[in-house]
Motif scaffolding. Structure first.
Motif, PDB file in Angstrom:
ATOM      1  N   ILE A   1      -4.039   1.207  -2.841  1.00 24.02           N
ATOM      2  CA  ILE A   1      -3.543  -0.121  -3.190  1.00 24.02           C
ATOM      3  C   ILE A   1      -4.426  -0.686  -4.301  1.00 24.02           C
ATOM      4  N   GLY A   2      -3.837  -0.891  -5.467  1.00 22.38           N
ATOM      5  CA  GLY A   2      -4.610  -1.366  -6.603  1.00 22.38           C
ATOM      6  C   GLY A   2      -5.718  -0.385  -6.949  1.00 22.38           C
ATOM      7  N   GLY A   3      -6.921  -0.899  -7.108  1.00 17.82           N
ATOM      8  CA  GLY A   3      -8.070  -0.058  -7.436  1.00 17.82           C
ATOM      9  C   GLY A   3      -8.791   0.475  -6.225  1.00 17.82           C
ATOM     10  N   LEU A   4      -8.195   0.344  -5.043  1.00 18.75           N
ATOM     11  CA  LEU A   4      -8.833   0.767  -3.798  1.00 18.75           C
ATOM     12  C   LEU A   4      -8.071   1.908  -3.127  1.00 18.75           C
TER      13      LEU A   4
ATOM     14  N   HIS B   1     -13.548   3.092  -3.898  1.00 16.73           N
ATOM     15  CA  HIS B   1     -13.054   2.914  -5.257  1.00 16.73           C
ATOM     16  C   HIS B   1     -12.067   4.035  -5.566  1.00 16.73           C
ATOM     17  N   ARG B   2     -10.940   3.649  -6.106  1.00 14.79           N
ATOM     18  CA  ARG B   2      -9.920   4.647  -6.426  1.00 14.79           C
ATOM     19  C   ARG B   2     -10.355   5.436  -7.661  1.00 14.79           C
ATOM     20  N   LEU B   3     -10.221   6.735  -7.581  1.00 15.99           N
ATOM     21  CA  LEU B   3     -10.592   7.595  -8.696  1.00 15.99           C
ATOM     22  C   LEU B   3      -9.491   7.590  -9.760  1.00 15.99           C
ATOM     23  N   PRO B   4      -9.841   7.950 -10.988  1.00 14.01           N
ATOM     24  CA  PRO B   4      -8.800   8.091 -12.021  1.00 14.01           C
ATOM     25  C   PRO B   4      -7.785   9.158 -11.613  1.00 14.01           C
ATOM     26  N   GLU B   5      -6.627   9.089 -12.195  1.00 13.72           N
ATOM     27  CA  GLU B   5      -5.619  10.115 -11.929  1.00 13.72           C
ATOM     28  C   GLU B   5      -6.151  11.483 -12.337  1.00 13.72           C
TER      29      GLU B   5
ATOM     30  N   ALA C   1     -19.041  12.216  -6.916  1.00 15.52           N
ATOM     31  CA  ALA C   1     -18.358  12.099  -5.627  1.00 15.52           C
ATOM     32  C   ALA C   1     -17.703  10.733  -5.547  1.00 15.52           C
ATOM     33  N   VAL C   2     -16.743  10.599  -4.664  1.00 14.30           N
ATOM     34  CA  VAL C   2     -16.069   9.327  -4.449  1.00 14.30           C
ATOM     35  C   VAL C   2     -17.100   8.278  -4.040  1.00 14.30           C
ATOM     36  N   ARG C   3     -16.921   7.048  -4.498  1.00 13.78           N
ATOM     37  CA  ARG C   3     -17.882   5.975  -4.229  1.00 13.78           C
ATOM     38  C   ARG C   3     -17.253   4.932  -3.303  1.00 13.78           C
ATOM     39  N   ALA C   4     -18.036   4.482  -2.341  1.00  8.83           N
ATOM     40  CA  ALA C   4     -17.555   3.474  -1.402  1.00  8.83           C
ATOM     41  C   ALA C   4     -17.484   2.109  -2.079  1.00  8.83           C
ATOM     42  N   ALA C   5     -16.443   1.334  -1.730  1.00 13.00           N
ATOM     43  CA  ALA C   5     -16.316  -0.032  -2.238  1.00 13.00           C
ATOM     44  C   ALA C   5     -17.067  -1.015  -1.358  1.00 13.00           C
ATOM     45  N   GLU C   6     -17.323  -0.627  -0.124  1.00 15.00           N
ATOM     46  CA  GLU C   6     -18.134  -1.418   0.806  1.00 15.00           C
ATOM     47  C   GLU C   6     -19.064  -0.475   1.548  1.00 15.00           C
ATOM     48  N   PRO C   7     -20.294  -0.919   1.858  1.00 13.79           N
ATOM     49  CA  PRO C   7     -21.274  -0.007   2.456  1.00 13.79           C
ATOM     50  C   PRO C   7     -21.085   0.229   3.951  1.00 13.79           C
ATOM     51  N   THR C   8     -20.280  -0.594   4.608  1.00 14.33           N
ATOM     52  CA  THR C   8     -20.074  -0.445   6.046  1.00 14.33           C
ATOM     53  C   THR C   8     -18.585  -0.408   6.358  1.00 14.33           C
ATOM     54  N   ALA C   9     -18.279   0.167   7.507  1.00 12.62           N
ATOM     55  CA  ALA C   9     -16.886   0.271   7.927  1.00 12.62           C
ATOM     56  C   ALA C   9     -16.418  -1.025   8.571  1.00 12.62           C
ATOM     57  N   ARG C  10     -15.160  -1.364   8.360  1.00 11.49           N
ATOM     58  CA  ARG C  10     -14.513  -2.416   9.116  1.00 11.49           C
ATOM     59  C   ARG C  10     -13.853  -1.764  10.336  1.00 11.49           C
ATOM     60  N   ALA C  11     -13.276  -2.577  11.192  1.00 12.79           N
ATOM     61  CA  ALA C  11     -12.608  -2.023  12.364  1.00 12.79           C
ATOM     62  C   ALA C  11     -11.394  -2.870  12.712  1.00 12.79           C
ATOM     63  N   ALA C  12     -10.385  -2.209  13.247  1.00 15.51           N
ATOM     64  CA  ALA C  12      -9.197  -2.884  13.762  1.00 15.51           C
ATOM     65  C   ALA C  12      -8.848  -2.218  15.087  1.00 15.51           C
TER      66      ALA C  12
ATOM     67  N   ALA D   1       0.831  -1.199   0.000  1.00  9.16           N
ATOM     68  CA  ALA D   1       0.000   0.000   0.000  1.00  9.16           C
ATOM     69  C   ALA D   1       0.869   1.253   0.000  1.00  9.16           C
ATOM     70  N   THR D   2       0.429   2.267  -0.720  1.00  7.25           N
ATOM     71  CA  THR D   2       1.134   3.548  -0.780  1.00  7.25           C
ATOM     72  C   THR D   2       0.427   4.546   0.127  1.00  7.25           C
ATOM     73  N   LEU D   3       1.155   5.126   1.065  1.00  6.10           N
ATOM     74  CA  LEU D   3       0.561   6.134   1.933  1.00  6.10           C
ATOM     75  C   LEU D   3       0.321   7.410   1.128  1.00  6.10           C
TER      76      LEU D   3
END
Length: 296
Positions: free
Chosen positions: A45-48, A99-103, A79-90, A32-34
């Motif tokens: 990271i990838g398309g995310l 979803h990653r936007l185009p450059e 607007a930016v679109r979510a790849a998942e409808p709910t949040a995960r947690a750690a 992953a790129t910060l």
């Protein structure tokens, strides 16, 4: 005291990567790129794009951002679109996937921001309750995270200033009809892709005075060195200059207070943040509205 998150560990890039690995094991955190490290650690990271919240208290805010993203998608707002409808947690930290936007084809400017704000400000209220824009709501948390890295007298000054502006803002009479707002309306929260400008960073979407979104650029002009001609472009595209409104100075003062406290959370272990905090709080103490602030 160091800057700490909800479980007592410093929120560094390494810490955020560990939380990313725990919450999203299907991707390689090492790859992953910060992208940014602020209120959230944002990784590509990838398309995310994956956002890891700095503090466990941001879980509700992450859920709000996802709900707003769904609403904007239904309304057809770019607007930016979510790849998942709910949040995960750690370990209590919210982790959301997007979803990653185009450059970007070029940097977003004030006129691009004005274009998307016109769309947002034309929206009716959604089918769920938008919160008020608690511009000063994070001050206490940011000062807590700053701990003894900042002078207690400066922290007390900001708390007193916050309380005064909370009361003053509550008494304002708006020029525009209240409704949905972005809440942190800066060009950095717009990406100009092949299809035009897209709104990003939806955490602060609120239902409040539309003037909140317009004061941001007025302050950028006065404090952060925004070219007055670029500000004029913003006004031209939006259609109104908030500086004509009697309440402008109140919202500007509230935002300055919040921005100063926001920098404080980065002060422990970060000399540049401590220097910028000192510059900002000194200018507020002295009432000097011309001192240049620097983005952090």
């Amino acid at each position: 005291m160091s800057t700490v998150d909800g479980v007592g560990a410093a929120f560094t890039e390494g810490r955020a990567r560990g939380l990313l690995a725990a919450a999203v094991p299907e991707v390689s955190a090492a790859d992953a790129t910060l992208l940014t490290l602020g209120e959230n650690a944002v990784f590509g990271i990838g398309g995310l794009v994956v956002k890891v919240g700095r503090d466990a208290s941001l879980l509700a805010r992450a859920a709000h951002e996802l709900r707003v993203a769904s609403w904007l998608a239904e309304a057809g707002v770019p607007a930016v679109r979510a790849a998942e409808p709910t949040a995960r947690a750690a370990e209590g930290h919210p982790v959301t996937l997007w979803h990653r936007l185009p450059e970007a084809v070029r940097p977003a400017g004030p006129a691009d921001l004005a274009e998307v704000l016109r769309l947002v400000h034309a929206l009716p209220e959604p089918g769920f309750a938008l919160p008020r824009r608690e511009l000063l709501g994070g001050v206490e948390r940011w000062l807590r995270l700053a701990g003894d890295a900042v002078d207690p007298a400066d922290a007390a000054f900001l708390r007193e200033r916050r309380d005064g502006f909370v009361a003053a803002a509550a008494a304002l009479s708006p020029h525009l009809p209240p409704g949905p707002i972005h809440g942190d309306a800066l060009p950095r929260n717009v990406l100009v892709g092949p299809d035009g400008p897209t709104v990003v960073d939806l955490e602060t979407f609120s239902g409040d005075l539309r003037e909140h979104d317009l004061v941001v650029l007025a302050l950028s002009r006065d404090r952060y060195g925004l070219d007055p001609r670029a500000y004029d472009d913003f006004v031209r595209v939006y259609g109104w200059d908030v500086r004509e409104w009697a309440g402008c100075e109140v919202l500007r003062g509230a935002r300055e207070t919040a921005s100063c406290a926001w920098v404080a959370q980065h002060a422990p272990g970060n000399p540049a943040a401590l220097t910028e905090f000192g510059r900002r709080v000194a200018s507020l103490r002295e009432g000097d509205t011309a001192v240049r602030w620097y983005p952090f």
